[in-house]
Design a protein around this motif. Structure first.
Motif, PDB file in Angstrom:
ATOM      1  N   VAL A  58      27.481  23.734  42.652  1.00 55.55           N
ATOM      2  CA  VAL A  58      25.255  25.013  42.414  1.00 55.55           C
ATOM      3  C   VAL A  58      25.874  24.322  41.234  1.00 55.55           C
ATOM      4  O   VAL A  58      25.414  25.609  40.559  1.00 55.55           O
ATOM      5  CB  VAL A  58      25.152  25.480  43.619  1.00 55.55           C
ATOM      6  CG1 VAL A  58      23.432  25.389  44.012  1.00 55.55           C
ATOM      7  CG2 VAL A  58      26.071  25.275  45.102  1.00 55.55           C
ATOM      8  N   ALA A  59      24.109  23.361  40.538  1.00 51.09           N
ATOM      9  CA  ALA A  59      24.227  24.108  39.038  1.00 51.09           C
ATOM     10  C   ALA A  59      22.545  24.984  39.427  1.00 51.09           C
ATOM     11  O   ALA A  59      21.750  24.724  40.496  1.00 51.09           O
ATOM     12  CB  ALA A  59      22.909  22.443  38.656  1.00 51.09           C
ATOM     13  N   VAL A  60      22.229  25.678  38.235  1.00 52.91           N
ATOM     14  CA  VAL A  60      21.893  26.718  38.685  1.00 52.91           C
ATOM     15  C   VAL A  60      20.867  26.356  36.767  1.00 52.91           C
ATOM     16  O   VAL A  60      20.974  26.300  36.128  1.00 52.91           O
ATOM     17  CB  VAL A  60      22.040  28.155  38.169  1.00 52.91           C
ATOM     18  CG1 VAL A  60      21.110  29.285  37.440  1.00 52.91           C
ATOM     19  CG2 VAL A  60      23.185  29.031  38.539  1.00 52.91           C
ATOM     20  N   THR A  61      19.381  25.916  37.326  1.00 55.11           N
ATOM     21  CA  THR A  61      18.366  25.391  36.893  1.00 55.11           C
ATOM     22  C   THR A  61      17.335  26.360  36.581  1.00 55.11           C
ATOM     23  O   THR A  61      17.016  26.754  37.732  1.00 55.11           O
ATOM     24  CB  THR A  61      18.101  23.985  36.495  1.00 55.11           C
ATOM     25  OG1 THR A  61      17.385  23.548  38.364  1.00 55.11           O
ATOM     26  CG2 THR A  61      19.377  23.124  36.210  1.00 55.11           C
ATOM     27  N   PRO A 235      12.073  23.415  32.889  1.00 46.69           N
ATOM     28  CA  PRO A 235      12.774  23.041  33.810  1.00 46.69           C
ATOM     29  C   PRO A 235      14.117  21.957  34.194  1.00 46.69           C
ATOM     30  O   PRO A 235      13.257  21.018  33.048  1.00 46.69           O
ATOM     31  CB  PRO A 235      11.564  22.904  34.759  1.00 46.69           C
ATOM     32  CG  PRO A 235      10.371  23.527  34.007  1.00 46.69           C
ATOM     33  CD  PRO A 235      10.624  23.697  32.536  1.00 46.69           C
ATOM     34  N   GLY A 236      14.921  22.370  34.761  1.00 44.11           N
ATOM     35  CA  GLY A 236      15.871  21.405  34.815  1.00 44.11           C
ATOM     36  C   GLY A 236      16.609  21.950  33.921  1.00 44.11           C
ATOM     37  O   GLY A 236      18.226  20.793  33.859  1.00 44.11           O
ATOM     38  N   ASP A 237      17.288  22.673  32.723  1.00 43.25           N
ATOM     39  CA  ASP A 237      18.057  22.413  31.920  1.00 43.25           C
ATOM     40  C   ASP A 237      19.040  22.983  32.611  1.00 43.25           C
ATOM     41  O   ASP A 237      18.880  23.965  33.826  1.00 43.25           O
ATOM     42  CB  ASP A 237      17.801  23.647  31.252  1.00 43.25           C
ATOM     43  CG  ASP A 237      16.517  22.888  29.705  1.00 43.25           C
ATOM     44  OD1 ASP A 237      16.760  21.302  30.076  1.00 43.25           O
ATOM     45  OD2 ASP A 237      16.654  23.637  28.858  1.00 43.25           O
ATOM     46  N   ARG A 238      20.355  22.965  32.452  1.00 42.22           N
ATOM     47  CA  ARG A 238      21.288  22.873  33.471  1.00 42.22           C
ATOM     48  C   ARG A 238      21.705  24.244  32.481  1.00 42.22           C
ATOM     49  O   ARG A 238      22.717  24.302  31.653  1.00 42.22           O
ATOM     50  CB  ARG A 238      22.635  22.056  33.620  1.00 42.22           C
ATOM     51  CG  ARG A 238      24.105  22.625  34.110  1.00 42.22           C
ATOM     52  CD  ARG A 238      24.951  21.017  34.317  1.00 42.22           C
ATOM     53  NE  ARG A 238      26.086  21.578  35.346  1.00 42.22           N
ATOM     54  CZ  ARG A 238      26.375  21.222  36.437  1.00 42.22           C
ATOM     55  NH1 ARG A 238      25.364  20.706  36.944  1.00 42.22           N
ATOM     56  NH2 ARG A 238      27.067  21.861  37.137  1.00 42.22           N
ATOM     57  N   LEU A 239      21.858  25.494  32.800  1.00 42.84           N
ATOM     58  CA  LEU A 239      22.117  27.160  32.669  1.00 42.84           C
ATOM     59  C   LEU A 239      23.228  26.863  32.803  1.00 42.84           C
ATOM     60  O   LEU A 239      24.273  27.992  31.678  1.00 42.84           O
ATOM     61  CB  LEU A 239      21.325  28.184  32.287  1.00 42.84           C
ATOM     62  CG  LEU A 239      20.184  27.329  32.785  1.00 42.84           C
ATOM     63  CD1 LEU A 239      18.837  28.332  32.515  1.00 42.84           C
ATOM     64  CD2 LEU A 239      19.712  27.226  31.065  1.00 42.84           C
ATOM     65  N   MET A 240      24.069  27.665  33.768  1.00 43.17           N
ATOM     66  CA  MET A 240      25.366  27.539  34.402  1.00 43.17           C
ATOM     67  C   MET A 240      25.456  26.906  36.291  1.00 43.17           C
ATOM     68  O   MET A 240      24.515  26.435  36.315  1.00 43.17           O
ATOM     69  CB  MET A 240      25.704  29.435  34.348  1.00 43.17           C
ATOM     70  CG  MET A 240      24.632  29.808  35.818  1.00 43.17           C
ATOM     71  SD  MET A 240      24.345  32.166  35.742  1.00 43.17           S
ATOM     72  CE  MET A 240      24.588  32.423  34.152  1.00 43.17           C
ATOM     73  N   ALA A 241      26.826  26.846  36.298  1.00 36.70           N
ATOM     74  CA  ALA A 241      27.328  26.832  37.676  1.00 36.70           C
ATOM     75  C   ALA A 241      26.954  27.757  39.510  1.00 36.70           C
ATOM     76  O   ALA A 241      28.305  28.457  38.090  1.00 36.70           O
ATOM     77  CB  ALA A 241      27.565  25.551  37.808  1.00 36.70           C
ATOM     78  N   VAL A 242      27.283  28.020  39.871  1.00 42.07           N
ATOM     79  CA  VAL A 242      27.806  28.449  40.839  1.00 42.07           C
ATOM     80  C   VAL A 242      29.456  27.543  41.916  1.00 42.07           C
ATOM     81  O   VAL A 242      28.105  26.916  42.882  1.00 42.07           O
ATOM     82  CB  VAL A 242      27.416  29.200  42.154  1.00 42.07           C
ATOM     83  CG1 VAL A 242      27.469  30.364  42.597  1.00 42.07           C
ATOM     84  CG2 VAL A 242      26.550  30.582  40.873  1.00 42.07           C
ATOM     85  N   VAL A 243      30.040  28.126  41.896  1.00 38.72           N
ATOM     86  CA  VAL A 243      31.248  27.205  42.831  1.00 38.72           C
ATOM     87  C   VAL A 243      31.177  27.662  43.689  1.00 38.72           C
ATOM     88  O   VAL A 243      31.699  28.973  44.074  1.00 38.72           O
ATOM     89  CB  VAL A 243      32.279  27.149  42.131  1.00 38.72           C
ATOM     90  CG1 VAL A 243      33.603  26.161  43.100  1.00 38.72           C
ATOM     91  CG2 VAL A 243      31.921  26.094  41.131  1.00 38.72           C
TER      92      VAL A 243
END
Length: 386
Positions: A58-61, A235-243
């Motif tokens: 899950v991308a955090v943007t 808006p839309g930049d991929r900053l981190m992800a949650v798995v």
């Protein structure tokens, strides 16, 4: 005279041993043949070691632009849904919200004036109507005594002019009232277009301020962090992800010749290389995916060009794992596994499980807070109900 030697008689034990050896060899050949056939045909099961753990990333943007002033989580951190992850400088959003709230308060007061003007125009129509009635009465009286010489003809003309002036004043008052009604008819103060436009500006500003604080949409482990303090994000930049590690599954890449007999709902056993054979997971076949791996590759094969060589294709089969077993023995995305599917029963008419919808309630909460801010401002400026 020459003696001819006689051959000794065969030993019964030796003959029996030879027969047993021949029989054992035959049984071994049959067993090996059956094992080979079962291995080639798959028997009542299908197995592959071309299987890997997979899951959602899950991308955090961000939803608003700004400068990052706080990072609350790093790679391998465990978070729950709603945990603050990143904070963007909210100064501009606060200023915009304050201006929007002031505009909404001004709009509410202006519309209050419009509703209040309805009563004023009714009063003005009443005054104009009374003036017209008086002017007509004066004209009638003067016309009645004009022949007696008590009033002059000029007085009669002035009385007629007064009637026409009073009629014009009444018509103007009625038009003014119609214009006022056109701005308020069919609407309440809260539903007036001017108030609604200002309210939407407040909602947009309130949402922008709330979105300056980025929270985890789901629970899981942080991965792929690439944001740093002071970075200007859009808006839309991929900053981190949650798995979400509690929702992993297995993608077993079976050969196309093994797919016959695999159906949704069949039981499957999985062993992951990280634990070896000492840990066995039990799952179910979700379904065979829509195409082979080559069909969805970044550069799919162009089999209609050049010299063609047939290659056995592999198609992913998704295996859903038991959540309790997954919690006891956690896995990670990308780990290797071996899958065996029991194909003893296959109901081809059975439908796969209904799709599971996914949603995030955090964004609904932000919308409700924005609506509450609008209602609070309207209530503070509405005054007495018109």
């Amino acid at each position: 005279m020459t003696d001819t030697p006689t051959s000794p008689s065969a030993d019964p034990a030796t003959v029996r041993r030879k027969r047993l050896l021949i029989l054992g060899a035959g049984v071994a050949v049959v067993a090996l043949g059956w094992a080979g056939y079962s291995w080639l045909s798959g028997g009542d099961s299908r197995s592959t070691d071309d299987a890997y753990v997979n899951g959602h990333v899950v991308a955090v943007t961000p939803q608003v632009a700004g400068t990052v002033i706080r990072v609350g989580a790093d790679n391998s951190d465990r978070v729950t849904a709603g945990t603050p992850l990143i904070e963007i400088d909210p100064s501009d959003a606060r200023v915009a919200l304050a201006a929007a709230e002031a505009d909404l308060a001004r709009a509410v007061r202006n519309v209050r004036g419009l509703f209040a003007s309805d009563a004023r125009f009714d009063a003005e129509i009443g005054v104009a109507q009374a003036g017209l009635d008086k002017a007509r009465a004066d004209l009638s009286q003067r016309q009645a005594i004009a022949n007696s010489g008590a009033v002059t003809g000029e007085d009669v003309r002035h009385a007629g002019d007064a009637v026409r002036s009073a009629e014009a004043t009444l018509a103007a008052a009625r038009e003014a009232r119609a214009q006022a009604l056109a701005q308020t008819s069919g609407a309440t103060l809260a539903s007036h277009p001017e108030v609604q436009a200002a309210a939407e500006q407040v909602r947009a500003a309130a949402l922008a301020l709330a979105r300056a604080r980025i929270v985890a949409p789901v629970g899981g482990m942080i991965a792929q962090r690439n944001v740093q303090l002071g970075r200007r994000v859009a808006p839309g930049d991929r900053l981190m992800a949650v798995v979400p590690l509690d929702g992993l599954w297995i993608d077993a890449n079976f050969k196309e010749v093994q797919l016959d007999g695999i159906c949704p709902g069949q039981p499957a056993t999985v062993t992951a290389d990280i634990y070896g054979r000492r840990i066995t997971y039990h799952g179910r076949v979700a379904d065979i995916e829509a195409g082979s791996g080559a069909a969805f590759a970044l550069l799919p094969a162009q089999n209609a060009t050049g010299n063609w060589i047939k290659v056995v294709q592999r198609v992913p089969v998704r295996i859903r794992l038991d959540p309790a077993e997954l919690a006891r023995n956690p896995l990670r995305i990308g780990l290797s596994a071996k899958v065996t599917v029991d194909t003893g029963r296959c109901d081809r008419k059975a439908r796969p499980a209904a799709p599971q919808s996914e949603s995030v309630a955090l964004y609904d909460a932000q919308t409700r807070e924005a609506d509450a801010a609008v209602a609070r401002i309207i209530a503070a400026n509405i005054g007495r109900k018109p």
